[in-house]
Design an enzyme around this catalytic site. Structure first.
Site, PDB file in Angstrom:
ATOM      1  N   ASN A 121      -5.746   9.514   6.535  1.00 20.80           N
ATOM      2  CA  ASN A 121      -7.054   8.935   6.625  1.00 20.80           C
ATOM      3  C   ASN A 121      -6.706   7.300   6.266  1.00 20.80           C
ATOM      4  O   ASN A 121      -6.138   7.023   5.516  1.00 20.80           O
ATOM      5  CB  ASN A 121      -7.935   9.454   5.310  1.00 20.80           C
ATOM      6  N   ASP A 131      -8.531   2.881  -3.801  1.00 22.86           N
ATOM      7  CA  ASP A 131      -8.177   3.396  -2.515  1.00 22.86           C
ATOM      8  C   ASP A 131      -8.119   4.865  -2.499  1.00 22.86           C
ATOM      9  O   ASP A 131      -7.858   5.362  -3.558  1.00 22.86           O
ATOM     10  CB  ASP A 131      -6.580   3.088  -2.225  1.00 22.86           C
ATOM     11  N   HIS A 152       1.603   5.232  -2.464  1.00 16.98           N
ATOM     12  CA  HIS A 152       0.976   6.169  -3.489  1.00 16.98           C
ATOM     13  C   HIS A 152       2.207   6.522  -3.895  1.00 16.98           C
ATOM     14  O   HIS A 152       2.939   7.631  -3.402  1.00 16.98           O
ATOM     15  CB  HIS A 152       0.207   7.181  -2.733  1.00 16.98           C
ATOM     16  N   HIS A 156       0.756  -1.157   0.060  1.00 22.16           N
ATOM     17  CA  HIS A 156       0.031  -0.065  -0.003  1.00 22.16           C
ATOM     18  C   HIS A 156       1.006   1.238  -0.026  1.00 22.16           C
ATOM     19  O   HIS A 156       1.160   1.657   1.079  1.00 22.16           O
ATOM     20  CB  HIS A 156      -1.078   0.032   1.267  1.00 22.16           C
ATOM     21  N   GLY A 199      -2.282  12.298   4.740  1.00 23.39           N
ATOM     22  CA  GLY A 199      -1.305  11.373   4.090  1.00 23.39           C
ATOM     23  C   GLY A 199      -0.092  11.666   4.730  1.00 23.39           C
ATOM     24  O   GLY A 199       0.418  12.943   4.664  1.00 23.39           O
ATOM     25  N   HIS A 204      -5.730  -0.464   5.475  1.00 23.89           N
ATOM     26  CA  HIS A 204      -5.329   0.389   6.824  1.00 23.89           C
ATOM     27  C   HIS A 204      -6.257   0.328   7.725  1.00 23.89           C
ATOM     28  O   HIS A 204      -6.788   1.394   8.242  1.00 23.89           O
ATOM     29  CB  HIS A 204      -4.947   1.897   6.396  1.00 23.89           C
ATOM     30  N   ASP A 216       1.072   2.910   3.543  1.00 21.01           N
ATOM     31  CA  ASP A 216       0.194   4.040   3.037  1.00 21.01           C
ATOM     32  C   ASP A 216       1.129   4.991   2.848  1.00 21.01           C
ATOM     33  O   ASP A 216       0.441   6.145   3.377  1.00 21.01           O
ATOM     34  CB  ASP A 216      -1.011   4.153   4.108  1.00 21.01           C
TER      35      ASP A 216
END
Length: 408
Positions: free
Chosen positions: A262, A137, A48, A46, A308, A217, A289
């Site tokens: 989040n 997501d 980004h 996970h 984030g 998460h 995350d």
């Protein structure tokens, strides 16, 4: 420079000596690596990486370098991009960037719905050979019928649905946990039910469809209980939580955007339930995350900052220092959470001989975001003293990170 490791890896005696290395030119490993501890390359399901569409936050190149510096040899990149990878054509720019710039394995997710809008299914059949799993997501799939259809298609395609569980009807403009801190400081809260209620719905759909399902998460005690019950019932489910949910709760909050993510940091009882779930096997893996934003986006306080935080470069030392060294879990269990379980669940191939990382477990230092290779700098752990510094990461037989910049 190519690099492989010789000999069997043993958790209890993973000491790395120079003779364990074989470099492409036939030279033995540098003596500077003697006395380190070697681990199989970590896998994070996970992250980004923001490219394409938001490269001012992070790129495949910077994100993968950050991953390598954290000991990761594989990461799964979420699809909240522009364009959203909802068909092979819109996935193509991301795959091109991965092929061109990644120094570790970067495995993309495909979107569950077109544009992550929840209105129509993505081209899941076209994406299936190219992605690690399906997720929207950043957004929960609000429609029950839509999620049911997605699960049935994912089952047909032998792929996992990885769900961001969030019921929009219960958010009510919140941006931190609906707890004591929010009430004391006049902030709008996000209730725990917004997470666990949609998870409960999804688990009922898993029971109906037989889909392989992964909860992203999780942050609440109710979510832990729901997953535990689902596993006891024999459902094909797994879940992750993040380092920040295990190590912090709302009592750590400050009026600073680096504490905003989040789902949000929850209450002390939620954190305790997560730790119990980690120890008893309810929680399968730890995922960062990793969610980088610009300094401007994170500099607007709790209310107005983007949600984030980054985590790839700090996950292992934080977890080793706060969980292993304090006797909450064993080092072997941490390796299971960071390597064995994510690789097994998501079908990630990381042969140990060519995918490994070496840490100095005795190195003590303060986390300094200025040293990050990620373009993101926002972490709630800035300044915290930790043990364990990554010295080397080899991915696919090639050095992806080495601490000495002259050799990197």
């Amino acid at each position: 420079m190519n690099c492989t490791v010789k000999g069997a890896f043993v958790y209890e005696d993973g000491r790395l000596n120079a003779r364990d290395f074989s470099f492409s030119d036939g030279q033995a490993g540098d003596a500077a690596f003697e006395g380190l501890t070697i681990f199989p390359g970590f896998a994070d399901v996970h992250v980004h990486f923001r490219e394409p569409g938001f490269s001012y936050k992070e790129t495949i190149a910077s994100g993968s370098r950050a991953a390598a510096r954290g000991g990761y040899c594989a990461v799964c990149a979420m699809p909240n991009l522009n364009p959203v990878p909802d068909c092979p054509e819109t996935l193509a720019p991301q795959l091109e960037a991965i092929h061109r710039d990644a120094c570790v394995q970067v495995l993309p997710y495909g979107a569950i719905t077109m544009g992550e809008r929840g209105e129509a299914l993505a081209d899941m059949a076209g994406l299936a050979p190219l992605v690690c799993a399906f997720s929207d997501d950043g957004r929960g799939v609000q429609g029950t019928d839509m999620m049911r259809a997605a699960m049935l298609e994912a089952k047909r395609l032998h792929r996992i649905i990885a769900a961001h569980c969030e019921d929009n009807a219960l958010l009510r403009g919140g941006y931190i946990h609906d707890g004591e801190y929010a009430r004391a400081h006049g902030h709008r809260g996000i209730c725990s039910e917004s997470e666990w209620r949609q998870l409960e719905r999804d688990l009922n759909l898993v029971r109906e469809t037989g889909c392989a399902y992964h909860a992203c998460h999780i942050s609440t005690k109710e979510s832990v209980a729901l997953i535990r019950r689902a596993k006891a019932d024999g459902l094909d489910v797994s879940c992750e939580t993040g380092p920040h949910y295990l190590l912090l709760d709302e009592s750590a909050l400050q009026e600073d955007g680096r504490f905003k993510m989040n789902p949000p940091l929850r209450g002390a009882a939620d954190r305790e339930a997560l730790l119990v779930g980690l120890a008893d096997g309810t929680i399968d893996m730890i995922a960062t995350d990793h969610a980088p934003h610009s300094a401007q986006e994170k500099g607007r306080g709790l209310e107005k900052s983007a949600m984030g935080v980054v985590g790839l470069e700090t996950a292992f030392p934080l977890l080793y220092t706060n969980l292993v060294k304090k006797g909450l879990i064993s080092l072997e269990r941490l390796v299971q959470l960071l390597h064995d379980n994510p690789c097994r669940r998501f079908g990630i191939a990381l042969p140990f001989e060519t995918n490994f990382t070496a840490f100095d477990l005795e190195a003590q230092y303060a986390i300094d975001p200025a040293e990050f290779l990620s373009m993101g700098r926002s972490t709630p752990f800035a300044g915290e003293t930790v043990l364990g510094r990554c010295k080397l990461t080899v991915s696919g037989g090639r050095i992806a990170y080495i601490e000495n910049p002259e050799q990197n």
